[in-house]
Enzyme design. Structure first.
Site, PDB file in Angstrom:
ATOM      1  N   SER A 180     -20.742 -32.259   8.678  1.00 16.53           N
ATOM      2  CA  SER A 180     -20.587 -30.807   8.826  1.00 16.53           C
ATOM      3  C   SER A 180     -21.857 -30.062   8.400  1.00 16.53           C
ATOM      4  CB  SER A 180     -19.376 -30.296   8.056  1.00 16.53           C
ATOM      5  OG  SER A 180     -19.629 -30.273   6.683  1.00 16.53           O
ATOM      6  N   ASP A 211     -27.666 -38.577  10.195  1.00 20.73           N
ATOM      7  CA  ASP A 211     -26.845 -37.413  10.584  1.00 20.73           C
ATOM      8  C   ASP A 211     -27.635 -36.423  11.440  1.00 20.73           C
ATOM      9  OD1 ASP A 211     -24.929 -38.525   8.966  1.00 20.73           O
ATOM     10  OD2 ASP A 211     -24.354 -36.622   8.036  1.00 20.73           O
ATOM     11  N   PRO A 250     -14.502 -30.979   9.456  1.00 24.46           N
ATOM     12  CA  PRO A 250     -14.071 -31.106   8.057  1.00 24.46           C
ATOM     13  C   PRO A 250     -15.273 -31.285   7.119  1.00 24.46           C
ATOM     14  CG  PRO A 250     -12.822 -32.588   9.490  1.00 24.46           C
ATOM     15  CD  PRO A 250     -13.902 -31.986  10.328  1.00 24.46           C
ATOM     16  N   GLY A 258     -17.507 -37.002   5.854  1.00 29.42           N
ATOM     17  CA  GLY A 258     -18.259 -37.992   6.626  1.00 29.42           C
ATOM     18  C   GLY A 258     -18.420 -37.629   8.087  1.00 29.42           C
TER      19      GLY A 258
HETATM   20  O1  PMV Z   1     -20.982 -39.180   4.452  1.00 27.82           O
HETATM   21  P1  PMV Z   1     -21.829 -39.073   5.666  1.00 27.82           P
HETATM   22  O2  PMV Z   1     -21.136 -39.346   6.937  1.00 27.82           O
HETATM   23  O3  PMV Z   1     -22.699 -37.892   5.730  1.00 27.82           O
HETATM   24  O4  PMV Z   1     -22.817 -40.309   5.715  1.00 27.82           O
HETATM   25  C1  PMV Z   1     -23.336 -40.950   4.639  1.00 27.82           C
HETATM   26  C2  PMV Z   1     -24.023 -42.159   5.139  1.00 27.82           C
HETATM   27  C3  PMV Z   1     -24.751 -42.907   4.051  1.00 27.82           C
HETATM   28  O5  PMV Z   1     -25.284 -44.063   4.669  1.00 27.82           O
HETATM   29  C4  PMV Z   1     -23.811 -43.329   2.949  1.00 27.82           C
HETATM   30  C5  PMV Z   1     -25.874 -42.068   3.464  1.00 27.82           C
HETATM   31  C6  PMV Z   1     -27.015 -41.787   4.429  1.00 27.82           C
HETATM   32  O6  PMV Z   1     -27.834 -40.920   4.088  1.00 27.82           O
HETATM   33  O7  PMV Z   1     -27.135 -42.441   5.462  1.00 27.82           O
END
Ligand code: PMV
Length: 318
Positions: free
Chosen positions: A108, A152, A101, A105
């Site tokens: 992707s 990520d 998705p 979060g």
């Molecule tokens: O929204 P996501 O799962 O890509 O993650 C964001 C995580 C944060 O801590 C809010 C931002 C980051 O760069 O780590």
């Protein structure tokens, strides 16, 4: 030249989102039930270096040269070409697909980037190591997020559970006892850079108060590490609920997230919290195997757009 493909899983953050941007630890795991895939198909009889990108899931069908210099797909290709530096660039079509998705979060963007780098580097005859793939994907993440922490690209490139502190060498978690994580999507798409900016504004306005919240989230993440490795559900659930309470103070939860979180807890989850940037996107719940079905059902009943349960398996021993 044969067709070559590369793939990458989705991810979910278990603890520490947002605080990780400010130097606190975060824990994330790969979600292998969803994935991004890139196929490189050689073009035999055309001019050299002619690259076509086909990504129907995100409505892209374009010549590489026509893409904006900040296009993440183009950037992933150029960075890979630079890293591999082939004698000549062959012509090829890059086909990209993903069932992760978007803006929810689950990483992707990073997964698509990693799949492209893997496929293209191996097509060019020089498969890059995970460390390099993660490093290149981080450069592309900057287009998506502005100031990404780097979690990520790491969890997705290495496909392993990670304990991550910005700027420090990545630490892998060697899981001793499996756990099950139910992931539910609110269906609301909020780009991460928006919530990261909102938190930055709060911190700028009151750095003592919000710095303290980041520290508390950091302690929770630190304290979650051993229970996660050992599969201690009660301790983990309690820490998740505490983490959620602090994320609410950062203003990144939302009525839809709170609704799903409450439903999961009522249905017997040990704990539940939002995951990722927040203000929409996904929440996660920790459930024992006998409660998975009732938690999944409860989440669907209250309007979750999709529900995926992922297993965090025991680490493979050499
Ligand atoms: O929204 P996501 O799962 O890509 O993650 C964001 C995580 C944060 O801590 C809010 C931002 C980051 O760069 O780590």
């Amino acid at each position: 030249m044969p067709v070559v493909f590369g793939k990458a899983p989705g991810k979910i953050i278990l603890f520490g989102e947002h605080a990780v941007v400010y130097g606190q630890p975060a824990i994330a795991i790969p979600v292998k039930k969803v994935k991004a895939t890139a196929h490189v198909i050689p073009k035999i009889s055309s001019e050299a270096g002619q690259v076509q990108i086909e990504a129907p899931d995100i409505d892209v069908d374009a010549d590489l040269k026509s893409l904006d210099e900040n296009d993440p797909l183009g950037k992933a290709i150029y960075l890979t070409l630079e890293a591999v530096s082939p004698n000549h660039t062959p012509s090829f079509t890059l086909q990209i697909s993903s069932n992760i998705p978007i803006s929810a979060g689950m990483g992707s963007g990073a997964a698509i980037t990693v799949a492209i780098i893997r496929a293209l580097s191996s097509f060019l005859g020089k498969s890059l190591p995970d460390e390099k793939i993660s490093e290149l994907a981080y450069e592309v993440e900057k287009i998506h997020h502005g100031t990404p922490s780097g979690i990520d690209n790491n969890v997705i490139a290495y496909q392993k559970p990670v304990y991550f502190v910005r700027g420090e060498p990545i630490q892998f978690l060697s899981i001793e006892q499996p756990t099950h994580w139910v992931i539910a999507d609110t269906g609301q798409k909020t780009p991460t850079h928006e919530t990261v900016s909102a938190v930055r504004a709060l911190h700028a306005a009151d750095s003592t108060r919000f710095g303290d919240i980041f520290n508390q989230i950091g302690s929770i993440t630190h304290n979650a590490r051993t229970p996660l490795v050992k599969g201690e559900l009660e301790a983990l659930g309690w820490l998740m609920n505490e983490n959620q309470r602090l994320l609410e103070k950062l203003s990144v939860s939302s009525p839809a997230l709170n609704h799903l979180i409450k439903a999961a807890r009522t249905a017997g989850a040990y704990g539940a919290k939002l995951s990722g940037g927040g203000r929409g996107g996904n929440m996660i719940a920790l459930a024992s195997p006998d409660k998975i079905e009732s938690v999944e059902e409860a989440l669907k009943q209250v309007g979750a757009k999709s529900v995926i349960t992922t297993l965090l398996p025991k680490a493979e021993t050499d």
